[in-house]
Enzyme design. Structure first.
Site, PDB file in Angstrom:
ATOM      1  N   HIS A  76       0.683  -1.214   0.030  1.00 47.31           N
ATOM      2  CA  HIS A  76       0.056  -0.059   0.006  1.00 47.31           C
ATOM      3  C   HIS A  76       0.998   1.211   0.009  1.00 47.31           C
ATOM      4  O   HIS A  76       1.983   1.164   0.795  1.00 47.31           O
ATOM      5  CB  HIS A  76      -0.921  -0.030   1.353  1.00 47.31           C
ATOM      6  CG  HIS A  76      -1.923  -0.744   1.104  1.00 47.31           C
ATOM      7  ND1 HIS A  76      -2.848  -1.107   2.243  1.00 47.31           N
ATOM      8  CD2 HIS A  76      -2.433  -1.952   0.463  1.00 47.31           C
ATOM      9  CE1 HIS A  76      -3.712  -2.124   1.999  1.00 47.31           C
ATOM     10  NE2 HIS A  76      -3.416  -2.695   0.820  1.00 47.31           N
ATOM     11  N   TYR A 207      -8.825   4.293   8.556  1.00 48.96           N
ATOM     12  CA  TYR A 207      -8.646   4.825  10.120  1.00 48.96           C
ATOM     13  C   TYR A 207      -9.991   5.649  10.144  1.00 48.96           C
ATOM     14  O   TYR A 207      -9.749   6.914   9.516  1.00 48.96           O
ATOM     15  CB  TYR A 207      -7.539   5.540  10.565  1.00 48.96           C
ATOM     16  CG  TYR A 207      -6.172   4.450  10.691  1.00 48.96           C
ATOM     17  CD1 TYR A 207      -6.070   3.944  12.052  1.00 48.96           C
ATOM     18  CD2 TYR A 207      -5.189   4.233   9.639  1.00 48.96           C
ATOM     19  CE1 TYR A 207      -5.064   2.923  11.988  1.00 48.96           C
ATOM     20  CE2 TYR A 207      -4.330   3.390   9.870  1.00 48.96           C
ATOM     21  CZ  TYR A 207      -4.189   2.826  11.020  1.00 48.96           C
ATOM     22  OH  TYR A 207      -2.914   1.821  11.103  1.00 48.96           O
ATOM     23  N   PRO A 298      -2.805  -1.089  19.467  1.00 48.56           N
ATOM     24  CA  PRO A 298      -2.651  -1.337  18.202  1.00 48.56           C
ATOM     25  C   PRO A 298      -2.810  -0.371  17.021  1.00 48.56           C
ATOM     26  O   PRO A 298      -2.365  -0.461  16.024  1.00 48.56           O
ATOM     27  CB  PRO A 298      -3.912  -2.555  17.925  1.00 48.56           C
ATOM     28  CG  PRO A 298      -4.951  -2.200  19.033  1.00 48.56           C
ATOM     29  CD  PRO A 298      -4.170  -1.563  20.282  1.00 48.56           C
ATOM     30  N   LYS A 302       2.303  -0.907  15.564  1.00 43.71           N
ATOM     31  CA  LYS A 302       3.699  -0.945  15.777  1.00 43.71           C
ATOM     32  C   LYS A 302       4.278  -2.034  16.331  1.00 43.71           C
ATOM     33  O   LYS A 302       5.490  -2.420  16.253  1.00 43.71           O
ATOM     34  CB  LYS A 302       3.977   0.372  16.614  1.00 43.71           C
ATOM     35  CG  LYS A 302       3.831   1.606  16.013  1.00 43.71           C
ATOM     36  CD  LYS A 302       5.175   1.541  15.073  1.00 43.71           C
ATOM     37  CE  LYS A 302       5.032   2.498  13.803  1.00 43.71           C
ATOM     38  NZ  LYS A 302       5.508   2.359  12.389  1.00 43.71           N
ATOM     39  N   TYR A 390       5.234   6.175  10.843  1.00 42.75           N
ATOM     40  CA  TYR A 390       4.323   5.147  10.530  1.00 42.75           C
ATOM     41  C   TYR A 390       5.179   3.947   9.611  1.00 42.75           C
ATOM     42  O   TYR A 390       4.902   2.587   9.655  1.00 42.75           O
ATOM     43  CB  TYR A 390       3.158   5.511   9.733  1.00 42.75           C
ATOM     44  CG  TYR A 390       1.923   4.437   9.723  1.00 42.75           C
ATOM     45  CD1 TYR A 390       1.916   3.244   8.908  1.00 42.75           C
ATOM     46  CD2 TYR A 390       0.488   4.808  10.584  1.00 42.75           C
ATOM     47  CE1 TYR A 390       0.906   2.439   8.931  1.00 42.75           C
ATOM     48  CE2 TYR A 390      -0.093   3.793  10.367  1.00 42.75           C
ATOM     49  CZ  TYR A 390      -0.266   2.570   9.517  1.00 42.75           C
ATOM     50  OH  TYR A 390      -1.309   1.665   9.469  1.00 42.75           O
TER      51      TYR A 390
HETATM   52  P1  FAD Z   1       3.951 -12.831  21.078  1.00 46.39           P
HETATM   53  O1  FAD Z   1       3.528 -12.976  19.765  1.00 46.39           O
HETATM   54  O2  FAD Z   1       3.120 -12.344  22.385  1.00 46.39           O
HETATM   55  O3  FAD Z   1       4.608 -14.195  21.205  1.00 46.39           O
HETATM   56  C1  FAD Z   1       5.179 -14.477  22.739  1.00 46.39           C
HETATM   57  C2  FAD Z   1       5.015 -16.241  22.603  1.00 46.39           C
HETATM   58  O4  FAD Z   1       5.538 -16.613  23.758  1.00 46.39           O
HETATM   59  C3  FAD Z   1       3.613 -16.647  22.256  1.00 46.39           C
HETATM   60  O5  FAD Z   1       3.634 -17.735  21.401  1.00 46.39           O
HETATM   61  C4  FAD Z   1       3.427 -17.412  23.813  1.00 46.39           C
HETATM   62  O6  FAD Z   1       2.511 -18.405  23.714  1.00 46.39           O
HETATM   63  C5  FAD Z   1       4.843 -17.588  24.398  1.00 46.39           C
HETATM   64  N1  FAD Z   1       4.793 -17.882  25.614  1.00 46.39           N
HETATM   65  C6  FAD Z   1       4.429 -16.859  26.844  1.00 46.39           C
HETATM   66  N2  FAD Z   1       4.850 -17.694  28.133  1.00 46.39           N
HETATM   67  C7  FAD Z   1       5.558 -18.666  27.751  1.00 46.39           C
HETATM   68  C8  FAD Z   1       6.219 -19.308  28.557  1.00 46.39           C
HETATM   69  N3  FAD Z   1       5.936 -19.456  30.094  1.00 46.39           N
HETATM   70  N4  FAD Z   1       6.889 -20.497  28.205  1.00 46.39           N
HETATM   71  C9  FAD Z   1       7.146 -20.727  26.624  1.00 46.39           C
HETATM   72  N5  FAD Z   1       6.612 -19.846  25.931  1.00 46.39           N
HETATM   73  C10 FAD Z   1       5.674 -18.831  26.376  1.00 46.39           C
HETATM   74  N6  FAD Z   1       1.670  -5.175  15.477  1.00 46.39           N
HETATM   75  C11 FAD Z   1       1.940  -4.635  14.411  1.00 46.39           C
HETATM   76  O7  FAD Z   1       3.241  -4.429  14.102  1.00 46.39           O
HETATM   77  N7  FAD Z   1       1.085  -4.385  13.420  1.00 46.39           N
HETATM   78  C12 FAD Z   1      -0.143  -4.439  13.567  1.00 46.39           C
HETATM   79  O8  FAD Z   1      -1.143  -4.485  12.556  1.00 46.39           O
HETATM   80  C13 FAD Z   1      -0.633  -5.163  14.770  1.00 46.39           C
HETATM   81  N8  FAD Z   1      -1.874  -5.226  14.847  1.00 46.39           N
HETATM   82  C14 FAD Z   1      -2.275  -5.902  15.980  1.00 46.39           C
HETATM   83  C15 FAD Z   1      -3.954  -6.521  16.127  1.00 46.39           C
HETATM   84  C16 FAD Z   1      -4.141  -7.086  17.364  1.00 46.39           C
HETATM   85  C17 FAD Z   1      -5.609  -7.111  17.353  1.00 46.39           C
HETATM   86  C18 FAD Z   1      -3.341  -7.269  18.387  1.00 46.39           C
HETATM   87  C19 FAD Z   1      -3.578  -8.074  19.553  1.00 46.39           C
HETATM   88  C20 FAD Z   1      -1.934  -7.120  18.332  1.00 46.39           C
HETATM   89  C21 FAD Z   1      -1.436  -6.330  17.151  1.00 46.39           C
HETATM   90  N9  FAD Z   1      -0.179  -5.973  16.887  1.00 46.39           N
HETATM   91  C22 FAD Z   1       0.244  -5.611  15.756  1.00 46.39           C
HETATM   92  C23 FAD Z   1       1.050  -6.349  17.940  1.00 46.39           C
HETATM   93  C24 FAD Z   1       1.546  -7.725  17.306  1.00 46.39           C
HETATM   94  O9  FAD Z   1       0.775  -8.639  17.303  1.00 46.39           O
HETATM   95  C25 FAD Z   1       2.549  -8.142  18.634  1.00 46.39           C
HETATM   96  O10 FAD Z   1       3.228  -6.899  18.993  1.00 46.39           O
HETATM   97  C26 FAD Z   1       3.551  -9.220  18.505  1.00 46.39           C
HETATM   98  O11 FAD Z   1       2.724 -10.481  18.298  1.00 46.39           O
HETATM   99  C27 FAD Z   1       4.675  -9.250  19.094  1.00 46.39           C
HETATM  100  O12 FAD Z   1       5.420 -10.385  18.929  1.00 46.39           O
HETATM  101  P2  FAD Z   1       6.187 -11.247  20.153  1.00 46.39           P
HETATM  102  O13 FAD Z   1       6.990 -12.377  19.642  1.00 46.39           O
HETATM  103  O14 FAD Z   1       7.267 -10.449  21.119  1.00 46.39           O
HETATM  104  O15 FAD Z   1       5.225 -11.708  21.467  1.00 46.39           O
HETATM  105  C1  DHB Z   2      -4.030  -3.688  11.265  1.00 46.54           C
HETATM  106  C2  DHB Z   2      -3.992  -3.303  12.628  1.00 46.54           C
HETATM  107  C3  DHB Z   2      -3.702  -2.218  13.112  1.00 46.54           C
HETATM  108  O1  DHB Z   2      -3.460  -2.125  14.489  1.00 46.54           O
HETATM  109  C4  DHB Z   2      -3.379  -1.141  12.246  1.00 46.54           C
HETATM  110  O2  DHB Z   2      -3.175   0.088  12.761  1.00 46.54           O
HETATM  111  C5  DHB Z   2      -3.641  -1.446  10.987  1.00 46.54           C
HETATM  112  C6  DHB Z   2      -3.825  -2.365  10.495  1.00 46.54           C
HETATM  113  C7  DHB Z   2      -4.289  -4.741  10.804  1.00 46.54           C
HETATM  114  O3  DHB Z   2      -4.789  -5.929  11.634  1.00 46.54           O
HETATM  115  O4  DHB Z   2      -4.514  -5.004   9.474  1.00 46.54           O
END
Ligand code: FAD
Ligand code: DHB
Length: 414
Positions: A76, A207, A298, A302, A390
C-alpha cells in the site's frame, strides 16, 4: 528423568520475536533452543497484526523470508483517514520519498518462520510447560522446561532471550531492583476485531473517527477483510451478534456513494489497549525483546514491527558477543532499542487518543481531536510527521554476515 543440555542462546517464546531471533542467530552461526508453551497449530492461527513497515519488509527479504511475502503481501502507498463525514488519503510513498507499507498477516510470518526453522532442523519445542529461567546474573543462566512427552530439560546457556510476550515469565523473573522503569498507560476502551470472508471495500486501510467511536477497515487478502470497532474496555463479546457488528461498522464508515461489503465472520475477539515499557531491556544475561519488554495499543500497527526491530538488533549484538567476544553492541542493546520503542509508543498513543472517543469525552477534547485531524490532512508537514514514523522510523540495524566492522554497522556505538 531430567535431561541436561547446553546451548548458546535459550529463547523463551515462539512468537514472531523468538522465531525470527533463532533464524537470525542461525544465520550468524550461533546455536539456540526455542521453547513455546502453545501448540504449533495455535501459534500459526493466532490472529493479530497485519501491517508491516517497509523497513520490516526489507529485513525479511534480506534474511531469506521474502518469497511468500512478495507473492502474497499487499503493498500500500498510504492510508485513509476519515472524520467529520469525509475520507482523506495520505500518500506515505510520496510524503517519505519512497517508503511504503505492506499488509501480510502475522500468522503468515509465523508460518514462514516455523517452516524455515523446521527445515533447518532447529531446536524448536512446542507445547512445553513449567518454563523457568534462573541464574540470570551469572555467565551460565539456565532455561528449564518440561517437553510435550513430559521430560524435564535443564539447558545451560550463555544468554537467555525473553521473547515470551507481555504475559510471559521472563520479565517477571527479573528481581525487583533489576528494572528501573515500568511506564504504563491503560486506555478506557478496547477493540473488537473480526476476520471476515468479505472482500475489502477499500484499496487501502481506513482509520475512522466517528462520534460513536473509532473503526478500522483493514484486510488480509483480496477475499478476506479484517475490521475493528472501538468498544468499551470491559465489553463482553457475547453481546455482539455478527449482524450488529456489520451494522455498527456500516454506520461508522458511512459515506455517500460508498458501501461496506458484508460476509461471514470467521473469527472475532476483543483486544484491550495498553502502553507499557519496561527498562532496561536487559538484566545480566537475560535480554528482553518484543512484547515481553513493551506493548503499544494497536492503533498505528507498531507492535510486530518493534518486535522485529528488537530481535534484528539483538541477533547482531549476540553474534558479536558470542562469536567474536565483543560485548559493545550487547551493552548498547537496550538504549538502542528504547529510542525506537518510545518513538513508536508516542505514535500509537497519539493516533489512539486522536481517533477514539473516551467515555464522558467533552466538547473541548472532541474539538482538539478534530483540529489535529484537520491539520493532518491539510499540512504536508503534519502528514509527513505521521508518515515517517508509521512507515519505519529509522533503519533496522542488522548485519547479516556479522562480518562488518562495528562502526560500519552501528554508528551510535562506535
Ligand atoms: P507474542 O506474539 O506474544 O509471542 C510470545 C510467545 O511466547 C507466544 O507464542 C506465547 O505463547 C509464548 N509464551 C508465553 N509464555 C511462555 C512460557 N512461559 N513458556 C514458553 N512460551 C511462552 N503489531 C503490528 O506491528 N502491526 C499490526 O497491524 C498489529 N495489529 C495488532 C492487532 C491486534 C488485534 C493485536 C492483539 C496485536 C497487534 N499487533 C500489531 C501487535 C503484535 O501482534 C505483537 O506486538 C506481536 O505479536 C509481538 O510479538 P512477540 O513475539 O514479541 O510476542
Ligand atoms: C491492522 C492493525 C492495526 O493495528 C493497524 O493500525 C492497521 C492494520 C491490521 O490488523 O491489518
Amino acid at each position: 528423568m531430567t535431561v541436561h543440555e547446553r546451548t548458546q542462546v535459550g529463547i523463551v517464546g515462539a512468537g514472531p520475536a523468538g522465531l525470527l531471533l533463532s533464524h537470525l542467530l542461525a544465520l550468524g552461526g550461533v546455536d539456540s533452543v526455542c521453547v513455546e508453551n502453545r501448540s504449533r497449530a495455535y501459534c500459526e492461527a493466532r490472529q493479530r497484526a497485519g501491517m508491516l513497515e517497509s523497513t520490516t519488509v526489507e529485513l525479511l527479504r534480506t534474511v531469506g523470508l521474502g518469497d511468500r511475502l512478495d507473492a502474497e503481501g499487499l503493498e500500500h502507498d498510504g492510508i485513509y483517514v476519515q472524520f467529520d463525514g469525509q475520507r482523506h488519503h495520505l500518500n506515505f510513498r510520496e510524503l517519505t520519498g519512497g517508503r511504503w507499507i505492506t499488509i501480510y498477516a502475522q500468522t503468515e510470518i509465523v508460518k514462514d518462520l516455523i517452516a524455515a526453522r523446521t527445515a533447518a532442523g532447529a531446536a524448536l519445542e512446542f507445547e512445553v510447560s513449567g518454563t523457568t529461567v534462573g541464574r540470570l546474573d551469572s555467565d551460565a543462566p539456565v532455561l528449564c522446561y518440561t517437553d510435550a512427552s513430559d521430560e524435564r530439560h535443564v539447558v545451560t546457556c550463555d544468554v537467555i532471550a525473553g521473547c515470551d510476550g507481555f504475559h510471559g515469565i521472563t520479565r517477571r523473573s527479573i528481581p525487583a531492583n533489576g528494572l528501573t522503569m515500568l511506564a504504563e498507560r491503560s486506555y478506557p476502551y478496547a477493540w473488537l476485531g473480526i476476520l471476515a470472508a468479505a472482500p475489502p471495500s477499500t484499496d487501502e486501510v481506513i482509520y475512522c473517527r466517528h462520534d460513536r467511536g473509532f473503526a478500522l477497515h483493514s484486510m488480509r487478502t483480496p477475499e478476506i477483510g479484517r475490521l475493528y470497532l472501538q468498544v468499551p474496555a470491559d465489553e463482553d463479546i457475547a453481546r455482539w451478534r455478527d449482524e450488529q457488528i456489520w451494522a455498527e461498522l456500516a454506520t461508522r464508515f458511512a459515506l455517500p456513494g460508498w458501501s461496506l461489503t458484508n460476509g461471514p465472520v470467521l473469527q472475532k475477539s476483543i483486544t484491550p489497549m495498553r502502553s507499557f515499557v519496561a527498562a532496561p531491556m536487559r538484566y545480566g544475561n537475560l535480554f528482553l525483546a518484543g512484547d515481553a519488554a513493551h506493548i503499544v495499543p494497536p492503533t498505528g500497527a507498531k507492535g510486530l514491527n518493534l518486535a522485529v526491530a528488537d530481535v534484528a538488533a539483538l541477533a547482531t549484538a549476540l553474534t558479536r558477543l558470542l562469536r567474536d567476544a565483543d560485548p559493545s553492541l550487547a551493552d548498547a542493546y537496550s538504549d538502542h532499542c528504547l529510542e525506537r520503542v518510545w518513538r513508536s509508543t508516542h505514535l500509537s498513543w497519539w493516533m489512539t487518543s486522536m481517533l477514539h472517543i473516551a467515555p464522558g469525552q467533552d466538547q473541548f477534547e472532541s474539538e482538539l481531536q478534530l483540529t489535529q485531524l484537520r491539520h493532518l490532512v491539510t499540512s504536508r508537514t503534519a502528514a509527513a510527521t505521521l508518515a515517517e514514523t508509521y512507515t519505519g522510523y529509522a533503519p533496522i540495524r542488522y548485519d547479516p554476515s556479522t562480518r562488518l566492522a562495528a562502526k560500519q554497522l552501528w554508528p551510535s556505538v562506535a
